[in-house]
Design a protein around this motif. Structure first.
Motif: not given
Ligand SMILES: [Cu+2]
Length: 501
Positions: A489, A494, A484, A486, A433-434
């Motif tokens: 996500h 998220f 996150c 993404q 996860h970025p």
């Protein structure tokens, strides 16, 4: 001949990043982009904006006769390079020529909520067929970017699946650096589709230490879901891959001379993907991460760049030839993720040779001095509910999933201005996860069990079943989004909010 992707340091000021979005030859595209953006270079006299951006659906040509329609800034991909001066107020007029209210996020800048560009924090929308004038003071200096912050959900034409990404460079008061030229590269995929194959495992992160408790938790939840007959949740794949909006071999090459030192500013503008980049026979000396100089510059054969991360790296051009600067993953490079680097007086077909297998460890670039101790530590555990939202994975932070709206909710974390906080992130999923924190810069203090300090970032990749700790100083009051990066996500839960008390 210079192309639009190249800039001498001296002619840089407020020119437009081209090298993309062109149905014309690259040189005429440069001219056209500059003419189109004439208002972008006006001064702030008489209430005129320093920059003007138009959000609109436009065709872009990513290879000869390969034209895709997407939403862009100013009809080009990437959006124009916006060049600011640290601490000098700017005015940016953003016109939304679409039928959907938009958010434009100034990623990596310490700006107020009113302009940050996140509806979850309370930033007003740029109305459909309307405009907003944004006035703010750019800071800190370095390589930043701007992008849409709309939720896409199941719409692969919205949010960062579109072409709404552009680079920002904030000039410091004194520009140091021993290099001849700067080149901005924006990595971006197009033509997204959903699949349910499960994401490919990526094992480039170092240290590789997994936490057995997190692994057990994640694997137990996944096994239970599959046992109930659930398929894997949706993932996103892409048909075409570009650097600066052109597929490999279809843009102008980067033309270099032997002995030159080129500073590359690389932005991963993907909605969902982690990218790698290598140049056969050359190494990258990483000097900044997410636009912030690192305590220990280091030479590496491959750059690994999470979604929304930026890497600035110097390449000494000392291996003459015609080379492919490209993704190390063959399939993505063969579908366009690359650019030709051409030495003067060399001809022939561009060559690719795989780099040595390499890892990526943030702590390489850190300082050996211990990080300061925080006043408080927040624990966060990331969990995945496989395919639980109409086939989409649902994501939770400490068991709470952000609603599928772009509205503010009650903040889960509270901070006091001036204090230093540590976030201990525990990833109970096998995905990388970025993780991004808005309106603040954080310091990496522990990466998968390895202590570090001095690396200042706004996105960090948290590996599968790993822990990462980051510290930030609460120095920019207002609701602050943590998520996150993404897209799939963040859109399915998220995200969470910090609030100043
Ligand atoms: Cu994620």
């Amino acid at each position: 001949m210079r192309d639009c992707t190249e800039y001498s340091k001296r002619t840089f000021l407020k020119t437009i990043l081209g090298g993309a979005a062109s149905l014309l030859s690259l040189d005429s595209a440069c001219v056209q982009a500059k003419r189109k953006n004439k208002s972008a270079t006006d001064t702030n006299d008489h209430g005129r904006a320093d920059y003007t951006l138009h959000i609109a659906a436009t065709p872009i040509e990513i290879a000869p006769k390969k034209i895709i329609s997407t939403i862009t800034y100013n009809g080009q991909f990437p959006g124009p390079l916006l060049r600011f001066k640290e601490g000098r107020q700017v005015t940016v007029d953003v016109f939304n020529d679409t039928a959907t209210p938009e958010q434009l996020h100034w990623h990596g800048q310490l700006v107020p909520v009113s302009v940050d560009g996140a509806a979850e924090e309370g930033t007003p929308f740029i109305p459909a067929h309307g405009m907003r004038r944004l006035v703010f003071t750019p800071r800190p200096s370095g390589f930043r970017f701007y992008h849409t912050h709309n939720r896409a959900g199941a719409n692969l034409g919205a949010g960062q699946y579109s072409g709404q990404v552009g680079p920002v460079y904030i000039d410091p008061r004194n520009e140091p650096g021993n290099y001849d030229r700067e080149i901005f590269l924006v990595l971006k995929e197009f033509e997204p589709t959903f699949s349910q194959g499960g994401d490919m495992a990526q094992d480039f992160l170092s240290p590789a230490t997994e936490v057995s408790e997190l692994k057990q938790q994640g694997e137990t939840a996944m096994a239970a879901s599959l046992k109930k007959g659930m398929p894997h949740g949706y993932e996103v794949g892409y048909d075409s891959f570009t650097i600066n909006g052109r597929m490999l071999s279809h843009g102008e090459p980067i033309r270099v001379r032997q002995g030159e030192r080129v500073l590359f500013h690389v932005l991963n503008g993907s909605a969902t993907e982690i990218r790698s980049l290598a140049l056969p026979g050359h190494v990258f000396e990483v000097v900044a991460l997410d636009g912030n100089p690192v305590p220990t510059p280091k030479k590496v054969p491959v750059l690994w760049i999470g979604t929304a991360e930026r890497i600035s790296a110097i390449v000494g051009m000392n291996h003459p030839g015609i080379w492919i600067l490209g993704d190390t993953y063959d399939d993505d490079r063969n579908h366009g993720m690359g650019m030709v680097v051409e030495y003067a007086n060399r001809t022939g077909k561009a060559q690719w040779t795989p780099p040595p297998h390499s890892k990526w460890n943030y702590t390489w670039f850190g300082s050996t001095k211990p990080a300061q101790e925080p006043s408080q530590t927040f624990d966060m555990t990331f969990t995945k509910a496989n395919a639980s939202d109409r086939g989409f994975n649902r994501w939770e932070i400490n068991g709470v999933s952000y609603p599928n709206t772009m509205m503010p909710v009650r903040a889960a974390f509270h901070v006091e201005e001036g204090k230093r906080y540590r976030i201990r992130m525990r990833n109970a999923s096998d995905d990388i996860h970025p993780i991004h924190l808005h309106r603040h810069i954080f310091e990496l203090t522990n990466v998968a069990g390895q202590r570090t300090a001095g690396i200042m970032k706004d996105v960090v990749m948290v590996g599968g079943y790993q822990t990462v700790e980051v510290d930030f100083v609460a120095n920019n009051p207002g609701l602050t989004l943590f998520h996150c990066h993404q897209q799939l996500h963040m859109d399915f839960g998220f995200m969470t909010l910090f609030e100043y008390i």
